[in-house]
Design an enzyme around this catalytic site. Structure first.
Site, PDB file in Angstrom:
ATOM      1  N   LYS A   2       5.018   4.721 -10.013  1.00 51.92           N
ATOM      2  CA  LYS A   2       3.706   4.697  -9.356  1.00 51.92           C
ATOM      3  C   LYS A   2       2.573   4.456 -10.356  1.00 51.92           C
ATOM      4  O   LYS A   2       1.627   3.714 -10.058  1.00 51.92           O
ATOM      5  CB  LYS A   2       3.489   6.000  -8.594  1.00 51.92           C
ATOM      6  CG  LYS A   2       4.426   6.164  -7.410  1.00 51.92           C
ATOM      7  CD  LYS A   2       4.310   7.544  -6.776  1.00 51.92           C
ATOM      8  CE  LYS A   2       5.282   7.719  -5.624  1.00 51.92           C
ATOM      9  NZ  LYS A   2       5.270   9.093  -5.067  1.00 51.92           N
ATOM     10  N   VAL A  37       2.546   3.537  -3.326  1.00 50.78           N
ATOM     11  CA  VAL A  37       1.888   4.605  -4.100  1.00 50.78           C
ATOM     12  C   VAL A  37       1.147   5.514  -3.128  1.00 50.78           C
ATOM     13  O   VAL A  37       0.279   5.061  -2.391  1.00 50.78           O
ATOM     14  CB  VAL A  37       0.888   4.041  -5.125  1.00 50.78           C
ATOM     15  CG1 VAL A  37       0.181   5.183  -5.862  1.00 50.78           C
ATOM     16  CG2 VAL A  37       1.587   3.126  -6.113  1.00 50.78           C
ATOM     17  N   GLU A  97       0.821  -1.217   0.000  1.00 48.19           N
ATOM     18  CA  GLU A  97       0.000   0.000   0.000  1.00 48.19           C
ATOM     19  C   GLU A  97       0.852   1.264   0.000  1.00 48.19           C
ATOM     20  O   GLU A  97       0.524   2.252  -0.658  1.00 48.19           O
ATOM     21  CB  GLU A  97      -0.926   0.005   1.219  1.00 48.19           C
ATOM     22  CG  GLU A  97      -1.831   1.217   1.319  1.00 48.19           C
ATOM     23  CD  GLU A  97      -2.850   1.302   0.195  1.00 48.19           C
ATOM     24  OE1 GLU A  97      -2.859   2.328  -0.516  1.00 48.19           O
ATOM     25  OE2 GLU A  97      -3.629   0.349   0.024  1.00 48.19           O
TER      26      GLU A  97
END
Length: 409
Positions: free
Chosen positions: A200, A127, A124
């Site tokens: 990302k 990004v 998690e």
């Protein structure tokens, strides 16, 4: 009690240790288990800490200890992080990471290894730092077919551009300020050249569309060529310049993915995202646009996301969280030059013959800005395939092209 290991004790790693130790009671309640840091891997010495006894320089202690069930990788980079993470997964340990470079390069492979060994690989924090993005996409938006994802994915570049827009600072001056405040590294290339945002958007595209996207497949353009003149022209045209990461499904079973400085309309919600804040807009066929917003980096925001993943792994020691995508292929991402777009074009050394040329080449309805600087002309094209637009720009005579930027709706 569940034993965990933290690999890396830099900015994020020290934050992970701090949160696990100072919030131990509340974390135990949420995880339904006491979580104990058994090892912290780092090559440096850290004396005088309340947990100095937990440090080791030997990865084998973590890998070979069957009591360690969850490992947090917060070292950064691909090597040796990849080898360490892979071995931990193969040995039946769940792994969480904040390492966007690792996930963008090796995510599909590591997710498959985790699946085969009935453990979890969660990321998690890779990004958006502390902004919840991946878990809501995978769970809360699971009923949607996602069609498009775009956002401001790098706080450093957003800070620089905000200073250029709001305070009329040059790029170099704004970059120096970002470095002085600790928002930019001494070598800022990963941020200002678009590499960080590229990693990302690769992760977001893979999660959103189901196939891995490799950074080398994504054209990334940074902000080093943006000038105050471009900022001023954008403002007069009703736009703000932002570094945008974007991916979308195409009709040919491919996707588009790119990072570029873009003119964002002031009516678009991304235009108001300033300073070090990030925002991700996910379009689902049922929800339409959903925006995730917050500080995208920093010690404790990022560490909080890592710890949340640790808690998730502890709660699912004998089951897997369904977070998965297939490997991609070299033809999955359409070349950016083949994607329809609009361009902002700034010409210098332009004489009176250029305006009629622009109309003749790009169409009578092209959006042309009245000259505010002598011998300069600015216009925004209509939507066409990017390579066709660039070919048309090359046909303009008696002028120099100072800038071409994307313009989004």
């Amino acid at each position: 009690m569940v034993n965990v290991a933290v690999m890396g004790h830099g900015v994020v790693g020290s934050g992970v240790a701090e949160i696990l130790l100072t919030h131990a009671e509340s974390i135990s309640r949420k995880a339904k288990e006491e979580i104990n840091i058994k090892y912290i891997l780092d090559l440096r010495d850290f004396e005088g800490l309340s947990y100095s006894d937990k440090f080791t320089k030997d990865f084998r202690k973590i890998a070979d200890d069957d009591e360690v069930l969850v490992v947090a990788e917060v070292m950064g980079g691909v090597h040796p992080a990849y080898d360490y993470v892979k071995e931990c997964l193969l040995k039946g340990k769940s792994v969480v990471t904040s390492n966007k470079e690792l996930v963008a390069a090796k995510g599909a492979e590591l997710l498959k290894i985790a699946q085969d060994n009935n453990v979890n690989f969660l990321f998690e924090a890779s990004v958006g730092g502390g902004i919840p993005v991946l878990r809501p996409m995978a769970q809360c938006m699971a009923a949607n077919e996602m069609t498009e994802i775009s956002g401001i994915l790098n706080g450093t570049t957003n800070f620089i551009l905000t200073k250029m827009v709001k305070e009329n600072l040059s790029f170099d001056t704004a970059l120096k300020m970002a470095q002085d405040l600790g928002y930019a590294e001494r070598n800022p290339d990963a941020d200002v050249l678009g590499h960080d945002a590229c990693r990302k958007i690769c992760i977001l595209a893979a999660l959103g569309f189901g196939k891995h996207v490799y950074p080398e497949q994504v054209k990334a353009t940074g902000i080093t060529e943006i000038t105050l003149e471009d900022v001023d022209y954008a403002d007069k045209l009703g736009y703000v310049i932002k570094l945008i990461g974007h991916c979308a499904k195409l009709d040919n079973d491919k996707i588009t993915a790119a990072v570029y400085p873009a003119l964002v309309p002031k009516s678009n919600m991304l235009s108001g995202v300033n300073d070090v804040y990030n925002a991700v807009v996910v379009k689902g066929d049922a929800t339409d646009d959903v925006m995730f917003y917050g500080k995208g980096a920093g010690k404790l925001p990022t560490a909080s996301a890592v710890v949340a993943d640790i808690i998730d792994c502890v709660k699912h020691l004998k089951t897997r969280k369904y977070l998965f995508w297939e490997d991609g292929d070299q033809n999955y991402v359409e070349a950016q030059e083949n994607v329809p777009t609009r361009l902002y074009v700034r010409l210098t050394d332009a004489d009176n013959s250029v305006a009629p040329q622009i109309k003749a080449i790009f169409g009578d309805d092209v959006k042309l800005l009245n000259n505010t600087v002598a011998n300069e002309v600015v216009f925004i094209t209509n939507v066409e395939v990017e390579k066709d637009l660039l070919n048309k720009v090359e046909k303009l005579q008696n002028c120099k092209v100072a800038a071409t930027l994307h313009a989004i709706d």
